[in-house]
Design an enzyme around this catalytic site. Structure first.
Site, PDB file in Angstrom:
ATOM      1  N   ALA A   1      -4.295   6.916   7.254  1.00  0.00           N
ATOM      2  CA  ALA A   1      -3.283   6.747   8.299  1.00  0.00           C
ATOM      3  C   ALA A   1      -1.877   6.537   7.732  1.00  0.00           C
ATOM      4  CB  ALA A   1      -3.655   5.564   9.186  1.00  0.00           C
TER       5      ALA A   1
ATOM      6  N   ASP B   1      -8.204  -5.732   5.823  1.00  0.00           N
ATOM      7  CA  ASP B   1      -7.377  -4.555   6.094  1.00  0.00           C
ATOM      8  C   ASP B   1      -6.963  -4.595   7.574  1.00  0.00           C
ATOM      9  OD1 ASP B   1      -5.939  -2.234   5.639  1.00  0.00           O
ATOM     10  OD2 ASP B   1      -7.670  -0.903   5.720  1.00  0.00           O
TER      11      ASP B   1
ATOM     12  N   GLU C   1       0.902  -1.159   0.000  1.00  0.00           N
ATOM     13  CA  GLU C   1       0.000   0.000   0.000  1.00  0.00           C
ATOM     14  C   GLU C   1       0.938   1.205   0.000  1.00  0.00           C
ATOM     15  OE1 GLU C   1      -4.309   0.907   2.067  1.00  0.00           O
ATOM     16  OE2 GLU C   1      -2.856  -0.337   3.101  1.00  0.00           O
TER      17      GLU C   1
ATOM     18  N   ARG D   1     -22.610  12.705 -10.585  1.00  0.00           N
ATOM     19  CA  ARG D   1     -21.934  13.529 -11.592  1.00  0.00           C
ATOM     20  C   ARG D   1     -20.422  13.364 -11.575  1.00  0.00           C
ATOM     21  NH1 ARG D   1     -25.374  16.828 -14.105  1.00  0.00           N
ATOM     22  NH2 ARG D   1     -27.312  17.444 -13.051  1.00  0.00           N
TER      23      ARG D   1
ATOM     24  N   HIS E   1      -9.470  -1.513  -1.071  1.00  0.00           N
ATOM     25  CA  HIS E   1     -10.610  -1.244  -0.174  1.00  0.00           C
ATOM     26  C   HIS E   1     -11.598  -0.223  -0.781  1.00  0.00           C
ATOM     27  CE1 HIS E   1      -7.911   1.971   1.153  1.00  0.00           C
ATOM     28  NE2 HIS E   1      -7.253   1.204   2.003  1.00  0.00           N
TER      29      HIS E   1
ATOM     30  N   HIS F   1      -6.335   4.925  -2.381  1.00  0.00           N
ATOM     31  CA  HIS F   1      -5.860   6.162  -1.740  1.00  0.00           C
ATOM     32  C   HIS F   1      -5.721   7.247  -2.810  1.00  0.00           C
ATOM     33  CE1 HIS F   1      -5.237   4.694   2.340  1.00  0.00           C
ATOM     34  NE2 HIS F   1      -4.838   3.565   1.798  1.00  0.00           N
TER      35      HIS F   1
ATOM     36  N   ASN G   1     -13.218   3.219   0.522  1.00  0.00           N
ATOM     37  CA  ASN G   1     -12.368   3.793   1.555  1.00  0.00           C
ATOM     38  C   ASN G   1     -11.087   4.349   0.941  1.00  0.00           C
ATOM     39  OD1 ASN G   1     -13.660   1.148   3.281  1.00  0.00           O
ATOM     40  ND2 ASN G   1     -13.799   3.168   4.181  1.00  0.00           N
TER      41      ASN G   1
ATOM     42  N   LEU H   1      -8.871   7.061  11.395  1.00  0.00           N
ATOM     43  CA  LEU H   1      -9.103   5.647  11.129  1.00  0.00           C
ATOM     44  C   LEU H   1      -7.833   5.032  10.551  1.00  0.00           C
ATOM     45  CD1 LEU H   1     -11.471   3.601  11.281  1.00  0.00           C
ATOM     46  CD2 LEU H   1     -11.952   4.157   8.890  1.00  0.00           C
TER      47      LEU H   1
ATOM     48  N   GLY I   1     -18.956  -4.182   7.884  1.00  0.00           N
ATOM     49  CA  GLY I   1     -20.182  -3.432   8.077  1.00  0.00           C
ATOM     50  C   GLY I   1     -19.978  -2.067   8.687  1.00  0.00           C
TER      51      GLY I   1
END
Length: 411
Positions: free
Chosen positions: A141, A296, A130, A249, A238, A217, A241, A330, A271
């Site tokens: 993060a 993740d 990542e 649009r 992800h 990202h 996220n 997060l 969830g």
């Protein structure tokens, strides 16, 4: 030989109730429609009132039970030893952005674990980076001081957020790319933002070198994302996220991913990171064959609420729903794959067969592992026995039992 007798076998086309599965060495020898299978010399394991599913494959996991991929020591091996209790039989060790020396070290650990196989552990697949080449506005993060523009030839060409002094920031984009080039076979997936300067050219370069490019990202427009897909990007990190919001649009990366069948999407199935309604929509839109359930997961996974651990050297805290940095940002999840499977069935409303596809079969197909992720004759015997509450009872990797729940009763 081992016979798992009397359980419900979760096959690609449905459930074979009260059947038996024969493990012959490292592979599945037979899938039998009844419980009266008793080859000479075989060990019989009664699994009444249980499901047998293909072993879970997590393509995006940073850590578990206090271990992070970028920790000192050998955290990759420690993760491999611990993940089978959550039903994971294969995983891609995942890193946040880091400096070249840290990246070189973790890729060396991945190489050792892939070659040597961790005793009684999950299989270690090529790493998921990542990476350093993500949009600082959507970094979450990720450490800002480690981000680089793909076109940057020196550390002075940093993205405009959080440049810090010190050894962590004293490297260039080329330094990172040199580490990746020196460890090609141990780098499977690279997450990047295609809208960065040099981003599309990096997609082309990585795809040509055999890596799987994942869009994430990112604040890319739909046109920028589609351009990356045309160049060979085939995954989304992800989904929803770490991406610009999708609107009618301005669909952005998420809209591009949902609209293109050749792209497989990761989905954090807790969830919380993605609302259950959005998760259902994404899975229904793309189909279970193009969505991969991921955790993740961080080093906080498997720890109690209130505990702390580390993500790429930064402290994280375990909350009721996720992991967060000191300031509340997060920072990945505390999800495990057995909980993801249960959430897909009990919260999202999909069948056990569909959950097995999302957690096992689709990741295997996406990663080019045709002999994994399915209960079928001659497939590798990487499988999980779950009770009716979807708790892991037993985990097998290559026909060897690598986890058994102590004192488990099958009901």
């Amino acid at each position: 030989m081992i016979v798992l007798a009397g359980g419900d076998l979760v096959l690609p086309d449905g459930i074979r109730a009260r059947a038996s599965l024969l493990i012959d060495g490292a592979r599945i020898g037979a899938v039998e429609p009844n419980t009266r299978v008793d080859p000479a010399g075989a060990s019989i394991v009664a699994i009444d009132d249980c499901y047998v599913v293909p072993g879970f494959i997590d393509v995006h996991v940073h850590g578990v039970e206090g271990y992070d991929t970028l920790d000192p020591g050998d955290p990759v091996a420690e993760m491999a030893a611990r993940l089978p209790r959550y039903g994971v039989t294969s995983f891609c060790p995942t890193t946040v952005a880091c400096g070249p020396q840290a990246l070189r070290s973790v890729l060396a650990r991945v190489a050792r674990a892939r070659i040597g196989l961790v005793s009684n552990g999950a299989r270690v697949l090529p790493a998921h980076l990542e990476s350093n080449f993500i949009n600082p506005d959507h970094r979450g993060a990720q450490p800002a001081e480690c981000l680089r523009f793909p076109s940057g030839a020196s550390a002075s060409r940093n993205p405009p957020h959080g440049r810090t002094s010190g050894s962590a920031g004293d490297f260039s984009a080329s330094d990172i790319l040199d580490v990746i080039a020196a460890a090609r076979s141990d780098v499977g997936i690279v997450t990047l933002a295609p809208e960065l300067p040099g981003g599309l050219e990096l997609v082309r370069t990585l795809v040509s070198a055999g890596h799987r490019v994942s869009l994430g990202h990112s604040g890319a427009t739909i046109d920028e994302a589609l351009a990356a897909i045309e160049l060979g990007a085939r995954q989304a990190t992800h989904l929803f996220n770490g991406m610009a919001k999708m609107t009618h649009r301005s669909p952005g990366v998420a809209g591009a991913v949902l609209s293109r069948d050749e792209v497989a999407a990761e989905l954090i199935c807790d969830g919380y990171h993605v609302h259950p309604a959005m998760s259902r929509m994404a899975i229904r839109s793309k189909g279970v064959g193009r969505v991969m359930a991921i955790t993740d997961g961080t080093a906080g996974s498997g720890l109690n609420v209130g505990a702390h651990a580390y993500l790429g050297g930064r402290r994280i805290h375990v909350t009721d729903h996720a992991a967060v940095l000191d300031e509340g940002t997060l920072a990945g999840s505390t999800l495990t794959m057995d909980r993801a499977f249960k959430t897909i069935v009990t919260v999202f409303g999909f069948t056990v067969v569909e959950a097995a596809a999302l957690c096992s079969t689709t990741p295997a197909r996406v990663l080019g592992l045709p002999e994994f992720g399915v209960l079928a004759e001659d497939a590798y015997a990487d499988l999980v026995v779950l009770d009716r509450n979807f708790r892991v009872v037993r985990t097998f990797v290559g026909g060897r039992e690598v986890y058994s729940r102590e004192g488990a009763t099958v009901r």
